[in-house]
Design a protein around this motif. Structure first.
Motif: not given
Length: 313
Positions: A98-102, A107-109, A144-152, A274-279
């Motif tokens: 959820a966090s990384t996909a958000e 970043l895209i937008l 890299g279409y795993g669980s994070i790619g699918s959530a994206v 700064p690598h904040v996709g997860g926290p």
């Protein structure tokens, strides 16, 4: 028989932990909470340098499971050679999607709509409008279409894309459509407006985004990396950014942390976080649920989830 479990979270704060295990709190501090030789289940401290995670491993002669709270395990796997055979390494699949996909969507937008430039204008008190690309009608390639790619992809669905193209290590079919193998990338890259990297760091993906990969991207394309910094050849990326041909949004870099004087900071057309996709606030509830479920399986002798590597196998 030992029963110590090392946790980087307080056991009292985790609902549903099984009885019969001895829970020890260790978040990477200098002092160990107990003898590492008695640890049977080691949960790696989160967001600590690899050296911290590795420090007790050589003394963990009874350990049977090493559990990360990160999706990637490259920072831990490199230190498992000191362990006896049969130790299972598990990742945190289900915690960071959820966090990384958000962040990926943000970043895209932000990159397409010129938000970094607007922020700089705001700091200067300048009102400068302009025309920017929309995400609508774009083609997005997820590598890299795993669980994070699918959530994206879940979060991209409402944006009226022209199409989403999925790539993973090997081909397969999903409910949403085909997943192409990595070998198809040369043919797929020239058609993508946005290329999102969500792949784990492995021998096969280290340096995957090299000069040839970048050269195949279409003019004006956006590269988004929420995977691992070494998936991208930084020197090759800077060359392309300086040409103005593509842009990039990076939550991870190589090196990391990015030194103050590194030229990537000043490259045109790049947005860096700064690598904040997860926290985020979503991390703790999901991490606690994962640990409780894993430890219940461990205590009852059931198969564990998310096993990605076994020592000596």
């Amino acid at each position: 028989m030992t029963s110590d479990v090392w946790l980087p979270l307080r056991a009292d704060d985790i609902d549903g932990l099984p009885e019969g295990l001895e829970y020890r709190f260790w978040d990477g501090g200098q002092e160990f909470p107990a003898d590492p030789a008695d640890c049977v289940f080691y949960v790696v401290p989160y967001m600590r340098p690899p050296g911290v995670a590795h420090r007790p491993l050589a003394r963990m002669t009874s350990v049977r499971v090493v559990q990360t709270l990160s999706a990637g395990v490259d920072h831990v796997q490199s230190g498992l050679g000191v362990l006896h055979p049969g130790v299972r390494l598990c990742n945190a699949r289900g915690v960071h999607e959820a966090s990384t996909a958000e962040l990926t969507l943000a970043l895209i937008l932000a990159s397409l709509r010129g938000v970094p430039g607007f922020v700089r204008d705001q700091d200067r008190g300048e009102w400068r409008s302009g025309f920017h690309p929309a995400l609508a009608d774009k083609s997005v390639l997820i590598v890299g279409y795993g669980s994070i790619g699918s959530a994206v992809e879940d979060r991209l669905v409402p944006f009226e894309l022209a199409r989403v193209v999925r790539v993973a290590r090997s081909a397969r079919t999903t409910e949403r459509g085909p997943v192409h193998p990595l070998t198809d990338l040369p043919a797929l890259l020239p058609e993508a407006d946005v290329v999102v990297l969500t792949t784990p760091l492995t021998d096969a993906t280290r340096g995957l985004v090299n000069a040839d990969f970048l050269a195949r991207m279409k003019d004006g394309a956006l590269l988004v990396n929420v995977a691992r910094g070494p998936v991208v050849d930084t020197k090759a990326l800077i060359t392309e950014l300086e040409s103005g041909r593509i842009t990039a949004a990076l939550d991870v870099t190589d090196p990391e942390p990015l030194p103050r004087e590194h030229p990537l900071w000043r490259a045109p057309g790049v947005l860096i976080t700064p690598h904040v996709g997860g926290p985020t606030s979503a991390f703790l509830p999901r991490a606690k649920r994962l640990l409780a479920a894993q430890l219940r399986r461990f205590a009852s002798g059931e198969p564990l989830d998310n096993v990605v590597f076994t020592t000596g196998a």
